[in-house]
Design an enzyme around this catalytic site. Structure first.
Site, PDB file in Angstrom:
ATOM      1  N   ASN A  36     166.134  23.141  14.304  1.00 54.80           N
ATOM      2  CA  ASN A  36     166.056  22.075  13.305  1.00 54.80           C
ATOM      3  C   ASN A  36     165.495  22.552  11.975  1.00 54.80           C
ATOM      4  O   ASN A  36     164.651  23.450  11.923  1.00 54.80           O
ATOM      5  CB  ASN A  36     165.232  20.903  13.834  1.00 54.80           C
ATOM      6  CG  ASN A  36     166.089  19.880  14.542  1.00 54.80           C
ATOM      7  OD1 ASN A  36     167.312  19.893  14.416  1.00 54.80           O
ATOM      8  ND2 ASN A  36     165.462  18.984  15.282  1.00 54.80           N
ATOM      9  N   HIS A  37     165.957  21.918  10.896  1.00 55.72           N
ATOM     10  CA  HIS A  37     165.482  22.196   9.541  1.00 55.72           C
ATOM     11  C   HIS A  37     164.511  21.104   9.117  1.00 55.72           C
ATOM     12  O   HIS A  37     164.492  20.003   9.672  1.00 55.72           O
ATOM     13  CB  HIS A  37     166.662  22.225   8.563  1.00 55.72           C
ATOM     14  CG  HIS A  37     167.632  23.337   8.828  1.00 55.72           C
ATOM     15  ND1 HIS A  37     168.456  23.849   7.858  1.00 55.72           N
ATOM     16  CD2 HIS A  37     167.926  24.034   9.954  1.00 55.72           C
ATOM     17  CE1 HIS A  37     169.212  24.804   8.362  1.00 55.72           C
ATOM     18  NE2 HIS A  37     168.910  24.935   9.646  1.00 55.72           N
ATOM     19  N   ASP A  38     163.738  21.407   8.103  1.00 52.02           N
ATOM     20  CA  ASP A  38     162.842  20.416   7.527  1.00 52.02           C
ATOM     21  C   ASP A  38     163.660  19.410   6.717  1.00 52.02           C
ATOM     22  O   ASP A  38     164.507  19.798   5.904  1.00 52.02           O
ATOM     23  CB  ASP A  38     161.826  21.126   6.618  1.00 52.02           C
ATOM     24  CG  ASP A  38     160.600  20.276   6.355  1.00 52.02           C
ATOM     25  OD1 ASP A  38     160.687  19.048   6.528  1.00 52.02           O
ATOM     26  OD2 ASP A  38     159.564  20.850   5.969  1.00 52.02           O
TER      27      ASP A  38
END
Length: 213
Positions: free
Chosen positions: A88-90
């Site tokens: 996951n990305h921010d």
């Protein structure tokens, strides 16, 4: 009939006497610090990989902060993948670009999402199912082919679709409570072997006959 040896990497012997390399007991072929896998849980693949850990969970690195926990007697079909939290990305700012991973000084420890994936006992994950970060899949769940699983799936549910939805419960609430109390996956192996017909063809009441007194 005796159970297969849980310490055997390749538990299936074909009629011609050869070992089937496409099915493995995962905890005999995976040594990964962020994975916990119970006995008798197997995965099958038409093109068996050399590295089962990275094949099943390609985003789960030794330095990842989440865990992938899989119970006993689970069945993992070809194409199943676990997309862990490390993928996951921010998403808090205007851009989701992961600048930190391109800088050696900030890459280690950068992980906006750290949720674990937890798979219960006796779970069947069908062909090409995808398990997303933070998924909690209960005991006895059947995940249909191609399903995308997120969130919490209750014990003994059948789920399909994207996102996966409960289409049916395998047992009623009282029977599910009894099955979880029986916890047959923790029985001694000789008791499980004796209860095989009750496990595969019988009812909850049939299985209770074999429960420790």
């Amino acid at each position: 009939m005796q159970l297969p040896d849980p310490k055997r990497a390749y538990p299936i012997t074909l009629p011609d006497g050869s070992v089937h390399k496409g099915t493995v007991f995962l905890n005999q072929v995976i040594d990964h610090p962020r994975m916990r896998i119970g006995d008798f849980t197997y995965a099958s693949d038409f093109s068996p990989p050399d590295d089962w850990a990275s094949h099943l969970a390609p985003y789960l690195f030794p330095f990842s902060q989440e865990l992938l926990s899989i119970g006993k007697f689970c069945q993992i079909a070809h194409g199943v993948r676990f997309a862990g939290s490390s993928a996951n990305h921010d998403t808090q700012g205007p851009s989701t670009f992961p600048f930190a991973v391109f800088d050696p000084e900030t890459m280690l420890g950068y992980q906006p999402d750290t949720r674990d994936m937890v798979i219960g006992h006796d779970v069947w994950l069908g062909y090409n199912a995808l398990v997303l970060p933070g998924a909690k899949i209960g005991n006895g769940v059947i995940v249909g082919a191609g399903s995308v699983v997120r969130g919490t799936i209750p014990d003994y549910a059948i789920v399909t679709g994207n996102p996966a939805q409960v289409i049916k419960m395998r047992y009623d609430a009282a029977e599910i409570e009894d099955l979880n109390a029986l916890a047959w996956w923790d029985w001694p192996l000789d008791r499980i072997a004796k209860a095989r017909d009750a496990l595969t063809k019988g009812s909850v009441r049939d299985l209770e006959v074999f429960a420790p007194q």
